[in-house]
Structure formats: C-alpha cells, structure tokens
Design a protein around this motif. Structure first.
Motif, PDB file in Angstrom:
ATOM      1  N   UNK A  45       8.620  -0.016  12.028  1.00 17.86           N
ATOM      2  CA  UNK A  45       8.543   1.401  11.653  1.00 17.86           C
ATOM      3  C   UNK A  45       8.679   1.615  10.156  1.00 17.86           C
ATOM      4  N   UNK A  46       9.602   0.908   9.531  1.00 15.09           N
ATOM      5  CA  UNK A  46       9.796   1.064   8.089  1.00 15.09           C
ATOM      6  C   UNK A  46       8.608   0.489   7.321  1.00 15.09           C
ATOM      7  N   UNK A  47       8.026  -0.590   7.805  1.00 15.10           N
ATOM      8  CA  UNK A  47       6.831  -1.138   7.153  1.00 15.10           C
ATOM      9  C   UNK A  47       5.701  -0.122   7.150  1.00 15.10           C
ATOM     10  N   UNK A  84      11.911  -5.880   6.314  1.00 13.80           N
ATOM     11  CA  UNK A  84      12.572  -6.999   6.973  1.00 13.80           C
ATOM     12  C   UNK A  84      14.040  -7.082   6.569  1.00 13.80           C
ATOM     13  N   UNK A  85      14.306  -6.882   5.283  1.00 12.41           N
ATOM     14  CA  UNK A  85      15.694  -6.904   4.826  1.00 12.41           C
ATOM     15  C   UNK A  85      16.527  -5.815   5.474  1.00 12.41           C
ATOM     16  N   UNK A  86      15.962  -4.623   5.581  1.00 19.48           N
ATOM     17  CA  UNK A  86      16.673  -3.512   6.208  1.00 19.48           C
ATOM     18  C   UNK A  86      16.877  -3.773   7.697  1.00 19.48           C
ATOM     19  N   UNK A  87      15.903  -4.407   8.343  1.00 20.93           N
ATOM     20  CA  UNK A  87      16.002  -4.676   9.782  1.00 20.93           C
ATOM     21  C   UNK A  87      17.168  -5.606  10.100  1.00 20.93           C
ATOM     22  N   UNK A  88      17.461  -6.536   9.201  1.00 24.79           N
ATOM     23  CA  UNK A  88      18.599  -7.431   9.399  1.00 24.79           C
ATOM     24  C   UNK A  88      19.904  -6.639   9.396  1.00 24.79           C
ATOM     25  N   UNK A  89      20.024  -5.720   8.468  1.00 21.96           N
ATOM     26  CA  UNK A  89      21.233  -4.901   8.398  1.00 21.96           C
ATOM     27  C   UNK A  89      21.353  -4.017   9.637  1.00 21.96           C
ATOM     28  N   UNK A  90      20.226  -3.465  10.099  1.00 24.26           N
ATOM     29  CA  UNK A  90      20.243  -2.637  11.307  1.00 24.26           C
ATOM     30  C   UNK A  90      20.704  -3.446  12.516  1.00 24.26           C
ATOM     31  N   UNK A 148       5.923   3.110   7.342  1.00 25.47           N
ATOM     32  CA  UNK A 148       6.279   4.215   6.450  1.00 25.47           C
ATOM     33  C   UNK A 148       6.061   3.832   4.990  1.00 25.47           C
ATOM     34  N   UNK A 149       6.533   2.646   4.616  1.00 26.19           N
ATOM     35  CA  UNK A 149       6.384   2.202   3.231  1.00 26.19           C
ATOM     36  C   UNK A 149       4.919   1.977   2.871  1.00 26.19           C
ATOM     37  N   UNK A 150       4.143   1.477   3.816  1.00 26.56           N
ATOM     38  CA  UNK A 150       2.719   1.290   3.555  1.00 26.56           C
ATOM     39  C   UNK A 150       2.031   2.611   3.232  1.00 26.56           C
ATOM     40  N   UNK A 151       2.401   3.647   3.965  1.00 30.19           N
ATOM     41  CA  UNK A 151       1.823   4.969   3.663  1.00 30.19           C
ATOM     42  C   UNK A 151       2.253   5.444   2.279  1.00 30.19           C
ATOM     43  N   UNK A 152       3.512   5.218   1.938  1.00 29.82           N
ATOM     44  CA  UNK A 152       4.000   5.618   0.618  1.00 29.82           C
ATOM     45  C   UNK A 152       3.340   4.815  -0.497  1.00 29.82           C
ATOM     46  N   UNK A 153       2.985   3.562  -0.198  1.00 25.27           N
ATOM     47  CA  UNK A 153       2.355   2.693  -1.193  1.00 25.27           C
ATOM     48  C   UNK A 153       0.848   2.857  -1.233  1.00 25.27           C
ATOM     49  N   UNK A 154       0.307   3.772  -0.442  1.00 27.13           N
ATOM     50  CA  UNK A 154      -1.119   4.034  -0.469  1.00 27.13           C
ATOM     51  C   UNK A 154      -1.934   3.270   0.553  1.00 27.13           C
ATOM     52  N   UNK A 183      -0.247  -4.460  -0.789  1.00 24.88           N
ATOM     53  CA  UNK A 183       1.155  -4.050  -0.831  1.00 24.88           C
ATOM     54  C   UNK A 183       1.907  -4.383   0.450  1.00 24.88           C
ATOM     55  N   UNK A 184       1.193  -4.898   1.470  1.00 25.81           N
ATOM     56  CA  UNK A 184       1.839  -5.182   2.746  1.00 25.81           C
ATOM     57  C   UNK A 184       2.998  -6.165   2.622  1.00 25.81           C
ATOM     58  N   UNK A 185       2.863  -7.279   1.891  1.00 28.75           N
ATOM     59  CA  UNK A 185       4.007  -8.192   1.775  1.00 28.75           C
ATOM     60  C   UNK A 185       5.241  -7.510   1.188  1.00 28.75           C
ATOM     61  N   UNK A 186       5.052  -6.615   0.206  1.00 34.18           N
ATOM     62  CA  UNK A 186       6.182  -5.915  -0.386  1.00 34.18           C
ATOM     63  C   UNK A 186       6.818  -4.971   0.624  1.00 34.18           C
ATOM     64  N   UNK A 187       5.982  -4.178   1.286  1.00 31.03           N
ATOM     65  CA  UNK A 187       6.504  -3.230   2.272  1.00 31.03           C
ATOM     66  C   UNK A 187       7.228  -3.955   3.402  1.00 31.03           C
TER      67      UNK A 187
END
Length: 307
Positions: A124-126, A148-154, A128-134, A139-143
C-alpha cells in the motif's frame, strides 16, 4: 522477527491463527483474479529467494542482527499483495516445520505479522509513494525501498502488541524497544529491496509484472538462489535478531525453551548434526528447493478461472 513458542499466550496464538487462516483463504481466492499461470515460475523463484535471503542475518547495532522479511519485495515482484501473502506464508510454514525457525504455536502470529501486515503495509505504501513520485518505473526501487523499511516497523509493532496482550512484556517497555531496533533493521530491508528491484528492472525485466518480455530462462535466478542459500548463508551474523535481543534485555527469552514445540527434522536450526558448515549449505539448498516446489504448486492451484 520469528516468534518462538512460549512468547504468545494460547488465546493470542488462537486468535492470530484464525486471522491468518482467513487471510490465506481469501488470498487463495483473490489470487485467481490477480495471478496468471504464466507467472507460476516467478512465484516459485520469489519464494525460494525470500527463503534463501532470510538465512542471511546482517549486523545492525549493539550486538543485534536482522534479516530480510521480504514482504514488500514479494508483492512488487509478483504484482499482487495476495500472491505476496501466499509467498511469505509459504516460507514461514516451511521454516517452522522443517527448520524449527519460528514456533509452531506462534505460526499464526508470524504469518499475520510478516505475511499479512508486512506485505500489505509495504504494498500500500509503495503504491502511494509511486503516485507521489509521478508513477515512473525508475522511481519504483526508491518507493519500494522506503515502503519495505516501514513495513518492518509495522510488523514489529504488531509483534509487540501480541506480546503485550499475552502478558509477556509491559507495553511501555516492549513497544519502544521493538520499534527502535526494527527501525535499524528496516533500513537494511529497504536497501536490499531497492537494490534487488533496481537489478531486476535493468537486467531481468521479464521477472517483473507488467512487462511483455517472455520469461528468459532459469539459469541466473536458480544459480543466484543456490549461491545465497548454499554459500552466503555461511557468513550470516551469529548475533541475535531484533526480537531475540529484546527478549534477552527484558528477561523473557527463557519462555521459548519452556514451551518449545518442534516437528522431528534433521534440518533443525538450518544445519545437519555433525556436518558443520556443509550441513548449513545442504539445509539451505533443500529449503530453497522445497519453497520453490510448494510455491510453484500453489501457483498452479490458484490459476485464473479463465485460464
């Protein structure tokens, strides 16, 4: 972040088991709409890769290590969070049954944390970020890396809540402890996820969804998986992972030995008694092969109704 037996109470184990079973049932059904037969090899290869990569613990800080969870990577490569859930759940089940990695009684909690919450937060966050990145593929690897980092914390937060509900540790202590260490592990997760996707987008776009290229062969993916499982796994950090370190610091690590449920297997703890490093390599290769075979079979079962 594999929860062993004894860390979660029977009511929490039962509740998370029911939730995970429901999630897997729905994932099987929804994957019929989202996952094509042509990509059956990709599900097998992705599952085998995640298993192999999880054998490699990398050091983070303070004598603690972490390893790839892979939920975001699986969902992106497979083009479906439903298939991603099936992929990670397959890895977790095989790890618990064949390698005594993660408790049998805690299997529902582990699937919920890593195969459901980890996958869906990352996916879901990927998006969202992809839409924000255009929406650029570049930009997919960055998003995906950030997600992925946030998913670990979740996933770590979910684990902490389960420990609190089980009466294993107080919320005021275990929540910040799990969050802090898994932020560091999440950085490693993000770098690995972004790096793998960068490689695939340039060298093997046929392994990504939405591409028109035909599958270009097995040799490179299989060799890579076998090198990771059979060779690089020998260099994994021996430091305890994030959950183990928190359990040691908060004094509930002994609960794992007081209630350990294991399935008789010669591959327990990713080794074979008396074989040393060779046993670790054999265990890794066997695990990767089993993961591929099971996931490939699942892909055939969940093929689209109109296929």
């Amino acid at each position: 972040m594999h929860i062993p037996d004894g860390f979660v109470s029977p009511p929490v184990a039962a509740a998370t088991g029911l939730l995970s079973a429901a999630a897997l049932f729905i994932s099987f059904g929804r994957s019929q709409q989202a996952f094509g037969v042509r990509r059956a090899p990709i599900l097998g290869l992705t599952t085998a890769f995640i298993f192999a990569a999880q054998m490699i613990n990398f050091p983070v800080a303070g004598g603690t290590s972490g390893h790839l969870l892979g939920g975001t990577l699986a969902a992106i490569v497979l083009g479906s969070p439903w298939a991603g859930t099936l992929c990670i759940a397959t890895v977790l089940i095989i790890q618990a049954v064949l390698f005594a990695d993660g408790g049998i009684t805690a299997l529902g909690a582990n699937i919920l944390n890593m195969a459901v919450i980890g996958v869906w937060v990352g996916w879901g966050l990927t998006q969202t970020l992809q839409r924000l990145f255009g929406g650029s593929k570049g930009r997919l690897p960055l998003a995906a890396g950030i997600a992925a980092g946030v998913s670990v914390v979740a996933a770590a937060l979910a684990c902490a809540i389960e420990l609190v509900l089980s009466g294993t540790a107080p919320v005021a202590i275990v929540l910040p402890a799990m969050t802090g260490v898994h932020i560091l592990i999440g950085i490693g997760e993000g770098l690995i996820t972004g790096g793998v996707l960068t490689y695939l987008s340039t060298a093997r776009p046929d392994l990504l969804p939405g591409e028109q290229q035909e599958f270009r062969g097995w040799s490179v993916p299989i060799v890579s998986i076998f090198l990771i499982a059979g060779v690089l796994s020998l260099f994994a950090s021996a430091w305890p992972d994030g959950l183990e370190r928190v359990a040691e610091n908060l004094g509930f690590i002994d609960l794992a030995e007081q209630m350990r449920v294991t399935v008789p297997t010669p591959l327990a703890d990713y080794g074979i008694e008396g074989l040393g490093p060779i046993g670790t390599s054999i265990a890794g290769l066997v695990g990767a092969a089993v993961c591929f075979a099971v996931a490939f079979g699942i892909a055939k079962v969940v093929k689209p109704n109109n296929a």
